[in-house]
Design an enzyme around this catalytic site. Structure first.
Site, PDB file in Angstrom:
ATOM      1  N   LYS A 237     -10.574 -19.804 -50.013  1.00  0.00           N
ATOM      2  CA  LYS A 237      -9.147 -19.536 -49.987  1.00  0.00           C
ATOM      3  C   LYS A 237      -8.815 -18.449 -51.008  1.00  0.00           C
ATOM      4  O   LYS A 237      -9.179 -18.545 -52.181  1.00  0.00           O
ATOM      5  CB  LYS A 237      -8.356 -20.800 -50.302  1.00  0.00           C
ATOM      6  CG  LYS A 237      -8.490 -21.900 -49.251  1.00  0.00           C
ATOM      7  CD  LYS A 237      -7.805 -21.518 -47.961  1.00  0.00           C
ATOM      8  CE  LYS A 237      -7.797 -22.678 -46.969  1.00  0.00           C
ATOM      9  NZ  LYS A 237      -7.091 -22.319 -45.721  1.00  0.00           N
ATOM     10  N   ASP A 264     -10.127 -16.648 -46.326  1.00  0.00           N
ATOM     11  CA  ASP A 264      -8.881 -17.077 -45.691  1.00  0.00           C
ATOM     12  C   ASP A 264      -7.734 -16.820 -46.647  1.00  0.00           C
ATOM     13  O   ASP A 264      -7.575 -17.513 -47.650  1.00  0.00           O
ATOM     14  CB  ASP A 264      -8.953 -18.555 -45.324  1.00  0.00           C
ATOM     15  CG  ASP A 264      -7.729 -19.004 -44.535  1.00  0.00           C
ATOM     16  OD1 ASP A 264      -6.858 -18.159 -44.240  1.00  0.00           O
ATOM     17  OD2 ASP A 264      -7.639 -20.202 -44.215  1.00  0.00           O
ATOM     18  N   ASP A 321      -4.638 -16.710 -37.412  1.00  0.00           N
ATOM     19  CA  ASP A 321      -4.411 -18.148 -37.512  1.00  0.00           C
ATOM     20  C   ASP A 321      -2.918 -18.428 -37.437  1.00  0.00           C
ATOM     21  O   ASP A 321      -2.380 -18.721 -36.372  1.00  0.00           O
ATOM     22  CB  ASP A 321      -5.009 -18.691 -38.809  1.00  0.00           C
ATOM     23  CG  ASP A 321      -4.797 -20.199 -38.968  1.00  0.00           C
ATOM     24  OD1 ASP A 321      -4.303 -20.837 -38.025  1.00  0.00           O
ATOM     25  OD2 ASP A 321      -5.116 -20.730 -40.039  1.00  0.00           O
TER      26      ASP A 321
END
Length: 441
Positions: A237, A264, A321
């Protein structure tokens, strides 16, 4: 093990210990959209670099496949109920857009007149899902009451009624939880596991594991732990602070030098920052296998700019996403060449909505990823069965049950490090403990 329950929602939370064909009215019908797409050579390359094993080709469609059952299986719901599903995390889970310390989802239980029981879970992550827990609980409870009062009808009609009663992204997570429970009950009724219902390609998947936004030292400790457990793909992350992200990557490489990276950003970067991340990683000799949602969900031009730069400069795939929450979003991504991969999450679009997007992406030659919010093994088990059965996902990100401080789910899949094996005989195999004090009544 199972007990009969009332067909109304309740506010009593689930608390867990460790370890373990009649006519039917439709409600506010909404139009269905047909998927469309184009062919792309990118998907073939993406499957070649996938951190997950290359899935076998889908098995031939069987007579009891999901599409066939929608027309042939008559669903008669005897009881249905929703309860809060509260489980603490082992450590705070921080991403660019939010911070969680506990799972606050909604569990769904559906019992058919045959006695077959199905379980579902409506995940709640306010930065991604439109619902918070009270809203999801109310929505699911309302539909549970409708299901229990309705006459028997074909599975497809029942699922359409659920979609009509819980339409669009505003109720996607609640809709997913109910759909999971109904489909699981049907699979239990006909005594087949979900992975066979969804195509039978495989009975296992291999997942990555996530390192949230933490200090470099904490990231290194987690990476070393996961290396020892056999995880070869780490999903990192990023997106809050570019310089800190670089330091974390350096720390992880020292302890797990042979791992594959998925980055991400959870919408955290501008397009310029995202491209700079890739430039700096290249200077470090690091090439991620995937860069997920680098920019804000509505920054379509920025998403395209990052996708073009990532592929042309470094052959890095970019995944949409948060930008893909419906079939319309998927079609926009496909037709605009905005990303190389679409991340499927049941809580973003429901089960039927996810299957529509999967179909559109496959026809267009767009690679697929499957992920989740922060969920227990109820929702992750359903998603894992779907991924294994379809056999079309290049990236598997179904790790969040491993981040919980306790596992409330009994039965279900078997986890051995990153490998999930679906050896259960029917449904997704998982159920929740019936606590005499605070559990289901």
């Amino acid at each position: 093990m199972e007990t009969s329950i009332a067909s109304s929602s309740s506010s009593s939370p689930l608390r867990f210990s460790h370890n373990p064909t009649n006519s039917r009215p439709t409600l506010n019908p909404t139009p269905r959209l047909s998927p469309s797409g184009r062919q792309s050579a990118v998907a073939t390359r993406l499957r070649a670099i996938s951190p997950s094993p290359t899935p076998p080709p889908p098995a031939p469609t069987e007579a009891f496949g999901f599409d066939a059952l929608k027309d042939t299986f008559s669903v008669d719901v005897a009881a249905a109920e929703a309860r809060p599903l509260d489980v603490p995390l082992a450590a705070p889970f921080t991403i660019a857009s939010s911070r969680l310390e506990a799972v606050s989802n909604v569990a769904v239980r559906v019992e058919l007149s045959s006695g077959a029981v199905g379980w579902g879970e409506a995940p709640v992550l306010p930065s991604v899902t439109a619902e918070d827990q009270p809203a999801a609980l109310a929505a699911v409870g309302r539909v549970c009451a409708l299901l229990a009062a309705a006459p028997s009808a074909p599975l497809g009609a029942v699922l359409r009624d659920v979609a009509d009663a819980l339409p669009g992204h505003a109720f996607a997570s609640a809709r997913a939880g109910v759909e999971m429970a109904v489909i699981d009950a049907v699979a239990n009724s006909i005594r087949i596991p979900l992975w066979r219902l969804f195509g039978g390609a495989s009975n296992s998947v291999t997942t990555d594991i996530t390192i949230p936004i933490v200090t470099p030292n904490e990231a290194a400790q987690l990476a070393a732990k996961y290396r020892g457990q056999g995880f070869q793909t780490l999903k990192l992350k990023v997106g809050k602070n570019l310089n800190s992200d670089m330091e974390v990557l350096k720390a992880i490489r020292l302890v797990h030098p042979d791992c594959s990276f998925i980055l991400d950003a959870n919408e955290g970067y501008t397009s310029k920052q995202a491209i700079e991340v890739l430039d700096r990683l290249n200077e470090m000799g690091v090439t991620p296998v995937l860069f997920e949602q680098p920019v804000h969900r509505d920054d379509w031009q920025g998403l395209r700019d990052v996708s073009v730069a990532a592929m042309e400069r470094y052959r890095v795939a970019v995944a949409a996403d948060e930008s893909c929450r419906s079939l319309l979003d998927a079609q926009k991504i496909i037709h605009g060449n905005l990303a190389h991969v679409i991340n499927i999450k049941l809580a973003k679009m429901g089960v039927l909505g996810a299957l529509e997007v999967i179909d559109a992406a496959r026809k267009a030659g767009i690679a697929l990823m499957i992920g989740g919010m922060v969920e227990t093994r109820i929702a992750m088990g359903f998603a894992g069965h779907l991924a294994a059965g379809l056999g079309c996902f290049s990236f598997i990100d179904l790790d969040t049950p491993l981040l919980l401080s306790e596992d409330p789910v009994y039965g279900g899949y078997e986890a051995s490090g990153p490998l999930y094996k679906f050896t259960n005989a029917r449904g997704h195999g998982g159920f929740l403990h019936l606590d005499n004090n605070n559990g289901w009544k």
